[in-house]
Write a protein that holds these residues in place. Structure first.
Motif, PDB file in Angstrom:
ATOM      1  N   PRO A  92       0.689  -1.259  -0.055  1.00 13.05           N
ATOM      2  CA  PRO A  92      -0.135  -0.072   0.045  1.00 13.05           C
ATOM      3  C   PRO A  92       0.939   1.397   0.019  1.00 13.05           C
ATOM      4  N   GLY A  93       2.029   1.163   0.470  1.00 17.45           N
ATOM      5  CA  GLY A  93       2.859   2.505   0.616  1.00 17.45           C
ATOM      6  C   GLY A  93       3.772   2.554  -0.494  1.00 17.45           C
ATOM      7  N   ASP A  94       3.902   1.520  -1.627  1.00 18.52           N
ATOM      8  CA  ASP A  94       4.394   1.753  -2.944  1.00 18.52           C
ATOM      9  C   ASP A  94       3.565   2.374  -3.973  1.00 18.52           C
ATOM     10  N   THR A  95       4.062   3.386  -4.303  1.00 20.83           N
ATOM     11  CA  THR A  95       3.211   4.438  -5.466  1.00 20.83           C
ATOM     12  C   THR A  95       3.690   4.108  -6.876  1.00 20.83           C
ATOM     13  N   ARG A  96       4.921   3.505  -7.115  1.00 24.05           N
ATOM     14  CA  ARG A  96       5.593   3.476  -8.361  1.00 24.05           C
ATOM     15  C   ARG A  96       4.842   3.067  -9.484  1.00 24.05           C
ATOM     16  N   PRO A  97       3.865   2.006  -9.346  1.00 21.32           N
ATOM     17  CA  PRO A  97       3.322   1.518 -10.463  1.00 21.32           C
ATOM     18  C   PRO A  97       1.851   2.426 -10.626  1.00 21.32           C
ATOM     19  N   ARG A  98       1.523   3.136  -9.742  1.00 21.17           N
ATOM     20  CA  ARG A  98       0.552   3.826  -9.870  1.00 21.17           C
ATOM     21  C   ARG A  98       1.066   5.217 -10.792  1.00 21.17           C
ATOM     22  N   GLU A  99       2.405   5.638 -10.417  1.00 20.37           N
ATOM     23  CA  GLU A  99       2.859   6.720 -11.041  1.00 20.37           C
ATOM     24  C   GLU A  99       3.233   6.569 -12.455  1.00 20.37           C
ATOM     25  N   ALA A 100       3.371   5.292 -12.782  1.00 21.20           N
ATOM     26  CA  ALA A 100       3.684   4.740 -14.129  1.00 21.20           C
ATOM     27  C   ALA A 100       2.584   4.708 -14.977  1.00 21.20           C
ATOM     28  N   LEU A 101       1.269   4.364 -14.299  1.00 31.19           N
ATOM     29  CA  LEU A 101       0.091   4.481 -15.280  1.00 31.19           C
ATOM     30  C   LEU A 101      -0.437   5.833 -15.278  1.00 31.19           C
ATOM     31  N   ASP A 102      -0.045   6.704 -14.296  1.00 33.09           N
ATOM     32  CA  ASP A 102      -0.394   8.468 -14.448  1.00 33.09           C
ATOM     33  C   ASP A 102       0.424   8.877 -15.476  1.00 33.09           C
ATOM     34  N   GLY A 103       1.479   8.315 -15.546  1.00 35.56           N
ATOM     35  CA  GLY A 103       2.457   8.842 -16.714  1.00 35.56           C
ATOM     36  C   GLY A 103       2.151   8.663 -18.219  1.00 35.56           C
ATOM     37  N   ILE A 104       1.766   6.964 -18.237  1.00 33.75           N
ATOM     38  CA  ILE A 104       1.205   6.801 -19.517  1.00 33.75           C
ATOM     39  C   ILE A 104      -0.095   7.414 -20.061  1.00 33.75           C
ATOM     40  N   ARG A 105      -0.678   7.570 -18.935  1.00 34.69           N
ATOM     41  CA  ARG A 105      -2.103   8.276 -19.355  1.00 34.69           C
ATOM     42  C   ARG A 105      -1.708   9.719 -19.661  1.00 34.69           C
ATOM     43  N   ALA A 106      -0.883  10.509 -18.734  1.00 39.70           N
ATOM     44  CA  ALA A 106      -0.605  11.486 -19.263  1.00 39.70           C
ATOM     45  C   ALA A 106      -0.103  11.684 -20.878  1.00 39.70           C
ATOM     46  N   TYR A 107       0.938  10.889 -20.972  1.00 44.93           N
ATOM     47  CA  TYR A 107       1.482  10.824 -22.286  1.00 44.93           C
ATOM     48  C   TYR A 107       0.268  10.494 -23.287  1.00 44.93           C
ATOM     49  N   ALA A 108      -0.640   9.658 -23.236  1.00 45.14           N
ATOM     50  CA  ALA A 108      -1.773   9.345 -23.804  1.00 45.14           C
ATOM     51  C   ALA A 108      -2.441  10.578 -24.349  1.00 45.14           C
ATOM     52  N   ARG A 109      -2.593  11.336 -23.309  1.00 41.22           N
ATOM     53  CA  ARG A 109      -3.513  12.932 -23.632  1.00 41.22           C
ATOM     54  C   ARG A 109      -2.658  13.987 -24.031  1.00 41.22           C
ATOM     55  N   ALA A 110      -1.315  13.518 -24.508  1.00 46.67           N
ATOM     56  CA  ALA A 110      -0.446  14.564 -25.093  1.00 46.67           C
ATOM     57  C   ALA A 110      -0.040  15.654 -23.902  1.00 46.67           C
ATOM     58  N   GLU A 111      -0.194  15.135 -22.788  1.00 44.20           N
ATOM     59  CA  GLU A 111       0.198  16.082 -21.667  1.00 44.20           C
ATOM     60  C   GLU A 111       1.733  15.787 -21.135  1.00 44.20           C
ATOM     61  N   LEU A 112       2.361  15.059 -21.909  1.00 43.20           N
ATOM     62  CA  LEU A 112       3.512  14.510 -21.196  1.00 43.20           C
ATOM     63  C   LEU A 112       4.199  13.934 -22.392  1.00 43.20           C
ATOM     64  N   ARG A 113       5.603  14.273 -22.441  1.00 42.07           N
ATOM     65  CA  ARG A 113       6.547  13.945 -23.701  1.00 42.07           C
ATOM     66  C   ARG A 113       6.965  12.248 -23.295  1.00 42.07           C
ATOM     67  N   ILE A 114       7.338  11.624 -24.140  1.00 43.69           N
ATOM     68  CA  ILE A 114       7.892  10.465 -24.159  1.00 43.69           C
ATOM     69  C   ILE A 114       9.068  10.394 -22.938  1.00 43.69           C
TER      70      ILE A 114
END
Length: 173
Positions: free
Chosen positions: A34-56
């Motif tokens: 529960p204290g490890d946010t790394r997989p969630r951060e990875a999903l947040d990042g790829i979703r932001a990329y998919a929305r063109a809000e983040l570069r690769i």
């Protein structure tokens, strides 16, 4: 080897699909770590990329961090769930040469999420097969077009190989 032709928009579509596949397993990881946010951060990042809000560029460290979480969690289902997130963040990193490894970038999130689900269900392969069918049903033309450019994957010997073969074969039709 053939060359892969993939537009930035198709990379974003692949990333969105990969994130959707991996997100289905995220709770399995978070219940066990529960204290490890790394997989969630990875999903947040790829979703932001998919929305063109983040570069690769920022996706690579997010993917590597989620994969590190997978190595550290110590539970097979949670490991597969974290790998799904890491592979989702890495999905847009498909290189111009079509290799089996590149196909893993595209298919890894769905395969790992399916494996995580079936491990939580006591190894019930019907659960994993259902996840693969859902991934197939939600894969749009961009995902299918990318997979068709990759080498065909043989059935292999492991359960992950079987899931990958099932996914690969269906997405080519």
């Amino acid at each position: 080897m053939d060359e892969v032709m993939i537009s930035e928009e198709d990379r974003r579509r692949l990333g969105a699909w990969a994130a959707d596949c991996a997100a289905r397993a995220l709770a399995l990881f978070e219940e066990r770590a529960p204290g490890d946010t790394r997989p969630r951060e990875a999903l947040d990042g790829i979703r932001a990329y998919a929305r063109a809000e983040l570069r690769i560029g920022p996706l690579r460290p997010l993917a590597l961090a989620a994969l590190a979480a997978a190595r550290e969690v110590g539970d097979p289902a949670a490991t597969a769930a974290a790998r799904a997130a890491g592979y989702a963040a890495a999905a847009p990193y498909i290189h111009p040469l079509a290799t089996p490894h590149q196909a893993k970038h595209a298919l890894g999130p769905a395969m790992q999420a399916a494996r995580a689900a079936e491990l939580v269900a006591g190894g019930d392969t019907r659960v994993g097969d259902a996840e693969i069918r859902r991934a197939i049903a939600t894969a749009g033309p961009a995902v299918r077009g990318i997979v068709r450019q990759m080498p065909v994957f043989s059935p292999g010997r492991s359960r992950l190989d079987a899931l990958r073969h099932q996914l690969d074969t269906a997405l080519r039709h």
